[in-house]
Design a protein around this motif. Structure first.
Motif, PDB file in Angstrom:
ATOM      1  N   LYS A 139       0.834  -1.191   0.000  1.00 16.50           N
ATOM      2  CA  LYS A 139       0.000   0.000   0.000  1.00 16.50           C
ATOM      3  C   LYS A 139       0.875   1.250   0.000  1.00 16.50           C
ATOM      4  O   LYS A 139       1.821   1.351   0.763  1.00 16.50           O
ATOM      5  CB  LYS A 139      -0.920   0.002   1.219  1.00 16.50           C
ATOM      6  N   THR A 140       0.549   2.206  -0.862  1.00 16.45           N
ATOM      7  CA  THR A 140       1.325   3.439  -0.921  1.00 16.45           C
ATOM      8  C   THR A 140       0.670   4.561  -0.127  1.00 16.45           C
ATOM      9  O   THR A 140       1.355   5.372   0.485  1.00 16.45           O
ATOM     10  CB  THR A 140       1.512   3.894  -2.372  1.00 16.45           C
ATOM     11  N   GLY A 141      -0.663   4.654  -0.136  1.00 25.06           N
ATOM     12  CA  GLY A 141      -1.335   5.731   0.572  1.00 25.06           C
ATOM     13  C   GLY A 141      -1.205   7.058  -0.149  1.00 25.06           C
ATOM     14  O   GLY A 141      -0.719   7.149  -1.282  1.00 25.06           O
ATOM     15  N   ALA A 142      -1.660   8.120   0.508  1.00 26.10           N
ATOM     16  CA  ALA A 142      -1.626   9.448  -0.083  1.00 26.10           C
ATOM     17  C   ALA A 142      -0.178   9.904  -0.276  1.00 26.10           C
ATOM     18  O   ALA A 142       0.705   9.527   0.498  1.00 26.10           O
ATOM     19  CB  ALA A 142      -2.372  10.432   0.814  1.00 26.10           C
ATOM     20  N   PRO A 143       0.083  10.733  -1.290  1.00 29.79           N
ATOM     21  CA  PRO A 143       1.449  11.253  -1.502  1.00 29.79           C
ATOM     22  C   PRO A 143       1.749  12.370  -0.498  1.00 29.79           C
ATOM     23  O   PRO A 143       1.490  13.545  -0.753  1.00 29.79           O
ATOM     24  CB  PRO A 143       1.400  11.774  -2.940  1.00 29.79           C
ATOM     25  N   ILE A 144       2.319  12.007   0.637  1.00 26.01           N
ATOM     26  CA  ILE A 144       2.530  12.969   1.715  1.00 26.01           C
ATOM     27  C   ILE A 144       4.010  13.302   1.916  1.00 26.01           C
ATOM     28  O   ILE A 144       4.380  13.861   2.949  1.00 26.01           O
ATOM     29  CB  ILE A 144       1.887  12.460   3.038  1.00 26.01           C
ATOM     30  N   ASP A 145       4.840  13.000   0.938  1.00 26.69           N
ATOM     31  CA  ASP A 145       6.252  13.372   1.001  1.00 26.69           C
ATOM     32  C   ASP A 145       6.480  14.579   0.101  1.00 26.69           C
ATOM     33  O   ASP A 145       5.609  14.960  -0.691  1.00 26.69           O
ATOM     34  CB  ASP A 145       7.126  12.195   0.572  1.00 26.69           C
TER      35      ASP A 145
ATOM     36  N   SER B 117       5.870   7.766  -1.935  1.00 28.68           N
ATOM     37  CA  SER B 117       5.039   8.704  -1.185  1.00 28.68           C
ATOM     38  C   SER B 117       5.015  10.081  -1.830  1.00 28.68           C
ATOM     39  O   SER B 117       4.419  11.007  -1.283  1.00 28.68           O
ATOM     40  CB  SER B 117       5.545   8.822   0.262  1.00 28.68           C
ATOM     41  N   LEU B 118       5.664  10.227  -2.985  1.00 29.29           N
ATOM     42  CA  LEU B 118       5.558  11.438  -3.785  1.00 29.29           C
ATOM     43  C   LEU B 118       4.434  11.275  -4.800  1.00 29.29           C
ATOM     44  O   LEU B 118       3.989  10.155  -5.069  1.00 29.29           O
ATOM     45  CB  LEU B 118       6.886  11.709  -4.495  1.00 29.29           C
ATOM     46  N   PRO B 119       3.955  12.365  -5.395  1.00 30.45           N
ATOM     47  CA  PRO B 119       2.831  12.257  -6.336  1.00 30.45           C
ATOM     48  C   PRO B 119       3.151  11.375  -7.535  1.00 30.45           C
ATOM     49  O   PRO B 119       4.303  11.256  -7.963  1.00 30.45           O
ATOM     50  CB  PRO B 119       2.594  13.712  -6.756  1.00 30.45           C
ATOM     51  N   THR B 120       2.120  10.761  -8.080  1.00 26.23           N
ATOM     52  CA  THR B 120       2.250   9.915  -9.260  1.00 26.23           C
ATOM     53  C   THR B 120       2.931  10.692 -10.390  1.00 26.23           C
ATOM     54  O   THR B 120       2.581  11.827 -10.679  1.00 26.23           O
ATOM     55  CB  THR B 120       0.862   9.449  -9.718  1.00 26.23           C
ATOM     56  N   GLY B 121       3.927  10.065 -11.015  1.00 24.61           N
ATOM     57  CA  GLY B 121       4.621  10.679 -12.134  1.00 24.61           C
ATOM     58  C   GLY B 121       5.763  11.593 -11.737  1.00 24.61           C
ATOM     59  O   GLY B 121       6.460  12.116 -12.607  1.00 24.61           O
TER      60      GLY B 121
END
Length: 824
Positions: free
Chosen positions: A412-418, A640-644
């Motif tokens: 599980k990755t979860g929201a991009p909170i980094d 944890s960074l945004p997709t792409g």
């Protein structure tokens, strides 16, 4: 090349075959097989917390090696986890996550054998080892409202068990705030003592099909014992920022270190700029000191510290009775009620963002709108039983080659909170904290839309739904048809009601919000508090380490044929293995290669990508690149960074010299008991062609094929197995892998069959080996083609045999190609 036009003729010649030969194998098994993490000459160990690499002593005369990992020391087929049937040099970097497993004495086993001109050697002695999870993290000194622990090398995140709150929370950094303990009850009886346990998490990454028997590999380690943290009594006063903390502490000064992990944020006090006391806070992060360009919004919390959570905020109460209840319980996780900035904009915490999609293919260059392509690792899925002594097919790609294959991750990755890396201290982030209050909404006015409504409707279109939220109570209409309702949902300009309307309502009739659920409102504007001085900086950067004390983490063959590491040599022959230390926060890695250090210009591999993606911390040099001075660099991917946009910082380029050999691959003499084998080996006579000489079995006769461009044709008069050589232009500027791909296309178009290819190293140089099986005239034939790179000229040898004779003849083909010498 012209050889494609000869294949059908050669197939017809071979169809009259009627006799079979016998195969033989070499005698000496590989020795010295062992596992390691960074270099083959590191202290020996048999217990690993992440998938190790492997190395062994080279076998004289080896064309390539076959490597296997198994759950059984007998290497039963259903116990084999990984197999690579075409390792070019005596190193292996399995691109898989191995399960936690141990035994007495061991539970995992590796073995290897060489394929020589005489066939396959016996398997090596087994190397037994175990996969043991790393020790659980241990507490670090910390600050009020925050848990902190030692980072675990290679961990993708952590699970924290809040014992008294009966909750398990996840973190992708090495901190966790104590929001459950402070929110709505910041008193010593709730916050004074926090009991917790913790375990490390990892991602399960594999190349498609490479964990052959499908055994699962869990993504968590062992729980720690119960730890106890204490907090001092909460004190009031103006909100004052303290600093940021991860594995290091930063007060925002230029001399403070940058964080390798997303930090926790610390402050004291509970008063806004106006002096209003609060029990709730929200943190904002910006890229500018004026605090305008917001990149992160925290959840609403009651603790004097904040650490991002990937799986959402607390389920804050939406009613006044709910707040009363929250003062006597730990809040569960869930969606936050509607929230607004001080100037009225709706705000949603970054913790509630959709999960990030992991990067599983090599990204394109910046600005490349075509994006990335398939990841660059593949592995052989073939295996052979422990009793097999014949060489298996070498058509499978090496586990570190650049052929295209699917890279997958499980977890599980979860929201991009980094946050992305910065060039600290020149650039960084700015953060602040504002006071928040739970307030009852005031009156909001709107009107019925043009469509109106009828009695019995449960939805109503308004001219404007700004300010209306689920849970609000409204008055609809006027006079005798006025009625009340409760909103259950808002979508666009339409509100959904808990109960059907009793009356119809025409366009422009008034709709007034009279009350509703609590809203969480900022009590001050970030721009204002930053201007007042309540703002602090921090930096974030990370990169893997490629060297130790100035020496590379590299292992391979020295140019005089010994297994060695970068501690003892400055250059390697063939395909060395390079390793790196894990980067904190990275779940996968990309490796790129360049012919120059600056500007670093990554070479494009055969599959069209400019790098190799792996979930491990080692990789074998792409054999297709060939000898020369190379520079390589590594970067991690933070899921944890945004997709792409999950790329982390590149390492500094490291130099790797890949040289041509100074040794000859000579099969060692056989003992006296092997005299019969020696006679067979001596049964070749040297014949010359245009630009080459090669050994041909003494029983084979020269042939002429009418109207053919081939002048070098020899055939076994009994089995009709034959070989033909045709010269053509060389590979030019293409890499070996690109050349192999082009040859595959040419054969496929000329025969309507699908060949398999591999890159092999012969005494005469590098070659592409293609194997083609097809049916001609109702009989199955096998054709093996070697395209030998001779610089400006390519020498293509095509062997043809019936399927019935191929098993016996293929080692003869190998022996003949091992005897090839280029004379021009």
């Amino acid at each position: 090349m012209r050889t494609a036009r000869l294949l059908s003729v050669l197939a017809a010649v071979a169809l009259t075959a009627s006799a079979a030969g016998t195969a033989r194998s070499a005698d000496a098994a590989p020795t010295g097989l062992h596992g390691f993490l960074l270099r083959a000459d590191e202290p020996a160990k048999t217990s690993f917390s992440r998938t190790p690499s492997f190395a062994w002593s080279p076998v004289p005369g080896a064309l390539h090696y076959e490597f296997q990992l198994s759950l059984s020391d007998a290497f039963r087929d259903n116990s084999i986890i990984f197999a690579d049937n075409n390792a070019a040099t005596p190193v292996e970097a399995p691109p898989i996550t191995l399960p936690w497993i141990n035994g007495s004495p061991h539970a995992l086993y590796a073995r290897v054998r060489a394929v020589t001109p005489d066939g396959a050697t016996p398997w090596s002695a087994n190397f037994g080892f175990d996969m043991v999870p790393p020790p659980p993290p241990t507490p670090l000194s910390t600050y009020p409202g925050l848990l902190r622990w030692t980072p675990v090398e290679g961990a993708a995140g952590y699970q924290v068990w809040l014992v008294d709150a009966h909750k398990i929370e996840e973190s992708v950094t090495n901190t966790l705030d104590e929001r459950e303990f402070y929110t709505f009850h910041p008193t010593a009886s709730w916050t004074g003592t926090v009991r917790w346990r913790i375990r490390a998490l990892r991602m399960d990454s594999t190349v498609s099909g490479s964990r052959i028997n499908g055994i699962p590999a869990v993504t968590y380690g062992a729980w720690s014992p119960i730890y106890t943290s204490t907090n001092p009594a909460f004190t009031g006063g103006p909100i004052t920022l303290v600093g940021t903390v991860s594995d290091v502490f930063s007060n925002g000064s230029a001399t403070s270190p940058a964080h390798k992990l997303m930090p926790g944020f610390l402050w004291t006090g509970n008063q806004s700029l106006s002096g209003t006391s609060t029990e709730l806070y929200r943190l904002y992060i910006f890229t500018d000191k004026e605090c305008l360009n917001r990149v992160y919004s925290s959840a609403v919390i009651g603790s004097p510290a904040y650490a991002p959570r990937p799986f959402g905020p607390l389920a804050l109460p939406g009613t006044a009775p709910g707040v009363t209840a929250a003062r006597s319980q730990y809040l569960l996780d869930g969606a936050e009620p509607p929230a607004f900035t001080y100037d009225g904009d709706s705000i949603t915490t970054s913790e509630s963002a959709p999960p990030a999609a992991p990067t599983t293919s090599v990204p394109g260059a910046p600005g490349d709108t075509a994006g990335g392509s398939s990841s660059d690792s593949s592995s052989s899925s073939a295996s052979s039983s422990s009793s097999s002594s014949t060489a298996s097919s070498s058509s499978a790609s090496s586990s570190s080659s650049s052929s295209s294959s699917s890279f997958t991750v499980t977890g599980k990755t979860g929201a991009p909170i980094d946050l992305w890396d910065t060039n600290w201290p020149e650039s960084g982030y700015y953060w602040t904290v504002v006071a928040v209050a739970a307030i009852s909404p005031g009156a909001v006015y709107s009107s019925v839309g043009l469509a109106g409504s009828r009695g019995g409707d449960t939805s109503l279109a308004l001219t404007n739904t700004t300010g209306f939220n689920s849970g609000d109570t409204v008055l609809i209409g006027a006079g005798t048809t006025q009625e009340s309702g409760t909103i259950t949902a808002v979508s666009g300009n339409v509100i959904t009601l808990a109960a059907a309307l009793k009356f119809g309502h025409g366009s422009a009739e008034p709709v007034v919000r009279t009350g509703g659920n609590l809203q969480y409102q900022d009590l001050e504007l970030p721009q204002d508090v930053c201007a007042s001085g309540r703002v602090m900086r921090f930096g974030k950067e990370s990169e893997p380490s490629l060297v130790s004390s100035g020496e590379l983490f590299a292992t391979g063959l020295s140019d005089d044929g010994r297994l060695t590491s970068a501690v003892k040599t400055t250059s390697f022959y063939g395909a060395p293995l390079v390793s790196w230390t894990p980067a904190l926060g990275a779940e996968a890695y990309e490796v790129q290669w360049s012919k120059q250090q600056y500007p670093f210009s990554p070479v494009t591999l055969a599959n069209g990508t400019a790098g190799v993606l792996t979930g491990g911390t080692s990789i074998v040099f792409p054999h297709e690149l060939g000898p020369g001075t190379w520079w390589y660099r590594v970067r991690g991917f933070d899921y944890s960074l945004p997709t792409g946009a999950q790329q982390m910082s590149w390492s500094d380029p490291a130099k790797l010299v890949v040289s041509a050999p100074k040794f000859k691959l000579v099969t060692p003499p056989k003992p006296a008991t092997a005299s019969k084998k020696a006679k067979v080996a001596a049964g070749l006579r040297t014949v010359s062609g245009t630009g080459f000489s090669i050994g041909v079995p003494t029983s084979w006769a020269s042939q002429t094929i009418k109207d053919s461009v081939a002048s070098f044709v020899y055939r076994n008069p009994v089995t009709k197995t034959n070989v033909v050589e045709v010269g053509s232009s060389g590979r030019g500027s293409r890499t070996m892998a690109q050349w192999a791909a082009d040859l595959e296309v040419e054969l496929r178009s000329g025969t309507d069959a699908t060949p398999t290819s591999s890159i092999v190293t012969l005494p005469a140089g590098q070659a592409v080996r293609l194997v083609l099986t097809r049916t001609v005239g109702g009989a199955k034939i096998v054709q093996v083609q070697y395209a030998v790179d001779g610089g400006s000229t390519a020498y293509t040898f095509t062997f043809t045999a019936t399927a019935a004779h191929y098993s016996a003849d293929r080692l003869t083909f190998t022996r003949m190609m091992s005897s090839l010498r280029l004379t021009s």
